[in-house]
Design an enzyme around this catalytic site. Structure first.
Site, PDB file in Angstrom:
ATOM      1  N   ASN A 124       0.799  -1.229   0.000  1.00 21.80           N
ATOM      2  CA  ASN A 124       0.000   0.000   0.000  1.00 21.80           C
ATOM      3  C   ASN A 124       0.832   1.281   0.000  1.00 21.80           C
ATOM      4  O   ASN A 124       0.440   2.280  -0.588  1.00 21.80           O
ATOM      5  CB  ASN A 124      -0.989   0.000   1.168  1.00 21.80           C
ATOM      6  CG  ASN A 124      -0.305  -0.114   2.518  1.00 21.80           C
ATOM      7  OD1 ASN A 124       0.649  -0.874   2.689  1.00 21.80           O
ATOM      8  ND2 ASN A 124      -0.793   0.618   3.494  1.00 21.80           N
ATOM      9  N   GLU A 134       4.031  -3.583  12.604  1.00 19.28           N
ATOM     10  CA  GLU A 134       2.945  -2.624  12.438  1.00 19.28           C
ATOM     11  C   GLU A 134       1.825  -3.328  11.697  1.00 19.28           C
ATOM     12  O   GLU A 134       1.985  -3.730  10.544  1.00 19.28           O
ATOM     13  CB  GLU A 134       3.369  -1.377  11.662  1.00 19.28           C
ATOM     14  CG  GLU A 134       2.248  -0.338  11.684  1.00 19.28           C
ATOM     15  CD  GLU A 134       2.456   0.822  10.746  1.00 19.28           C
ATOM     16  OE1 GLU A 134       1.587   1.038   9.872  1.00 19.28           O
ATOM     17  OE2 GLU A 134       3.492   1.493  10.872  1.00 19.28           O
ATOM     18  N   CYS A 168      -2.772   2.293   6.630  1.00 17.94           N
ATOM     19  CA  CYS A 168      -2.921   1.684   7.952  1.00 17.94           C
ATOM     20  C   CYS A 168      -3.491   2.660   8.975  1.00 17.94           C
ATOM     21  O   CYS A 168      -4.209   2.257   9.890  1.00 17.94           O
ATOM     22  CB  CYS A 168      -1.581   1.162   8.445  1.00 17.94           C
ATOM     23  SG  CYS A 168      -0.792  -0.051   7.360  1.00 17.94           S
ATOM     24  N   GLU A 178     -11.576  -4.504   9.653  1.00 15.93           N
ATOM     25  CA  GLU A 178     -10.826  -3.520   8.874  1.00 15.93           C
ATOM     26  C   GLU A 178     -11.224  -3.640   7.405  1.00 15.93           C
ATOM     27  O   GLU A 178     -11.097  -4.699   6.803  1.00 15.93           O
ATOM     28  CB  GLU A 178      -9.323  -3.744   9.034  1.00 15.93           C
ATOM     29  CG  GLU A 178      -8.481  -2.679   8.361  1.00 15.93           C
ATOM     30  CD  GLU A 178      -6.987  -2.884   8.571  1.00 15.93           C
ATOM     31  OE1 GLU A 178      -6.241  -1.893   8.548  1.00 15.93           O
ATOM     32  OE2 GLU A 178      -6.573  -4.050   8.748  1.00 15.93           O
TER      33      GLU A 178
END
Length: 535
Positions: free
Chosen positions: A176, A272, A306, A404
């Site tokens: 991403n 992360e 994110c 998500e």
């Protein structure tokens, strides 16, 4: 599906320009960059241009033997790289910084071609990487310098805390943000004296390969940064099994597997992971500013960020007014492709992402949610476009409520008190980023302190905290372990070593003292050190 009250408009000029996306990445450039992959087996993978669906690049894949070779080469290069003065390694980062800004158009084309995001959002990656390169290029010597510490016996013992590189860092980076999440983690690892073996997502590998090439041009020994490619479930574990430290960015599910594998080897890892980030609009917020901020928070990089916002909590007294402004600004966004500035939002990166977004929206609407803006895919613009979407009336049984989405979709909820808003924002296993909007910044800080997220932005979506590269950035709970940026972002790639020197007398019975006398003497000494406030 219920019709949106506001339909998002397209950008016809950007749509036409998108047709030439693949041709803007010449075959000669692909062939040159592909040579940076450690691969020899002949297996390849084809990537596509998300904006158009046309083939983009054919890249070599790495076998298990190739991964081992990458680590062997990195290990041979690492000692000589670590032996260089920190100022020399930092100089490479600063030269990379200058080259990146000078040649940014090259990498902006690559980022857009590989991800489908709008050029402005691609530029955010350039900003982030340049900022981190400048920061660690200037601050690395301070972070890594030897530090004197209090010794065991004042006057007789001296102690120094030193920092040593881990060795070879294994990095697994997602699709991403292909520049920021590959280079951004490599920068501190390299300046700390490590070598790096990086596995970027194959779909966005050209961007990482371009950045490595630029790093070598800036003075990095070529063998110190290795790039391998392959399916994540295959190549990822091979990296974790060989690395001296692992930096992973990706899903929470995969992050748990990485953590287990690293723990079995007793090597460190930073992770992360996912997020279901919240934005709180308090009753005294500047509604125009908050609405513009919500557009950035929810729809940058088509929500494939994110730290983007997927849950929006608005005080009931201003909810209708705010939502009218937010929906209007969302409907005004220009969707489109093309390797140029002008579009406000690009496309999703894959059919899988589009399927998730479409499923979440359709399920919510079928269960009673209302679409305030957007709400539908846009195949007329390209195969993976979806309108930025605002959903009202979302309830807990809807997938979009807690899962998500990782796309341009936000759910709206109303609250009456700050306690209610904080409790709702914290009611998630994730804890990556959040945002608070109020005219009273002191009040905003107090609310921020109650939110269980690694970063909180007051009157900004995400860039204020993420762009503060001297401060740590990372997640709580299911959003991960460890931090990038700041001191922790570089010290995670080092081992702390204490070197203590004892002078004159040992720390033990000596000069005729027996055990009892030694214990009595040290008891008196320990009391004296407390009385004199020695640390």
């Amino acid at each position: 599906m219920t019709e949106s009250t506001s339909q998002v408009r397209s950008n016809p000029a950007a749509k036409g320009a998108a047709r030439g996306v693949a041709s803007a990445v010449p075959a000669a450039l692909v062939a040159r960059l592909a040579k940076g992959v450690t691969a020899s087996g002949g297996a390849t993978a084809e990537t596509i241009a998300p904006l158009t669906g046309e083939p983009l690049a054919t890249l070599p894949l790495s076998s298990e033997e190739d991964v081992q070779r990458a680590f062997d080469q990195a290990r041979r290069a690492q000692p000589a790289w670590a032996a260089l003065p920190v100022r020399h390694r930092a100089g490479v980062l600063l030269r990379f910084h200058d080259l990146l800004l000078k040649r940014q158009d090259e990498v902006l084309d690559l980022i857009q071609a590989e991800t489908g995001k709008a050029r402005l959002h691609a530029f955010e990656e350039v900003m982030a990487v340049a900022s981190a390169a400048r920061h660690y290029g200037r601050a690395a010597r301070s972070y890594l310098r030897d530090r004197r510490r209090g010794g065991a016996v004042p006057g007789l013992t001296s102690a120094v805390e030193a920092r040593r590189p881990k060795g070879v860092v294994g990095q697994i980076s997602p699709w991403n943000y292909p520049l920021e999440l590959s280079v951004g983690d490599a920068l501190p690892a390299l300046v700390a004296g490590n070598a790096v073996v990086n596995k970027p997502d194959t779909q966005t590998a050209l961007t990482a390969l371009w950045a490595r090439e630029l790093f070598v041009e800036a003075g990095l020994p070529p063998q110190a940064w290795q790039i391998v490619l392959g399916d994540g479930p295959v190549v990822g574990p091979q990296i974790v099994e060989r690395a001296d430290y692992v930096a992973f960015t990706g899903s929470t599910r995969t992050g748990r597997d990485v953590a287990r594998r690293a723990a079995e080897r007793l090597v460190g890892a930073s992770l992360e992971l996912g997020g279901k980030n919240a934005m709180l609009v308090l009753a005294d917020a500047d509604l125009d500013r908050a609405a513009a901020g919500a557009v950035r928070a929810c729809f940058s990089s088509a929500g494939q960020l994110c730290i983007s916002v997927e849950r929006l909590y608005v005080h009931r007294s201003v909810a209708d007014d705010f939502l009218a402004r937010f929906a209007e600004k969302t409907a005004a966004l220009r969707l489109g492709g093309g390797l140029a500035y002008g579009a406000d939002m690009g496309s999703l990166v894959s059919a899988r992402q589009l399927e998730t977004v479409t499923r979440h929206v359709e399920q919510a609407v079928k269960a009673g949610a209302t679409v305030l803006a957007g709400g539908r895919a846009r195949p007329d613009l390209g195969p993976l476009f979806h309108e930025p979407t605002i959903l009202d009336g979302v309830t807990p049984e809807m997938a979009v409520c807690a899962e998500e989405t990782f796309g341009p979709v936000v759910s709206v909820y109303r609250f009456d008190t700050e306690d209610e808003a904080v409790a709702a924002a914290n009611d998630t296993p994730y804890g990556l980023n959040s945002s608070v909007w109020t005219k009273d910044t002191a009040r905003g800080r107090k609310v921020a302190a109650r939110l269980r997220t690694g970063t909180v932005n007051v009157n900004e979506a995400y860039a204020a905290a993420y762009g503060s590269v001297a401060s740590p950035m990372g997640g709580m709970g299911d959003s991960g372990l460890g931090r990038r940026h700041g001191a922790e972002g570089i010290l995670r790639y080092t081992e702390a070593q204490t070197i203590a020197v004892q002078r004159l007398l040992p720390i033990g019975p000596s000069m005729g003292l027996d055990d009892r006398k030694f214990a009595e003497l040290f008891t008196t000494g320990l009391k004296a050190m407390k009385a004199f406030r020695l640390k």
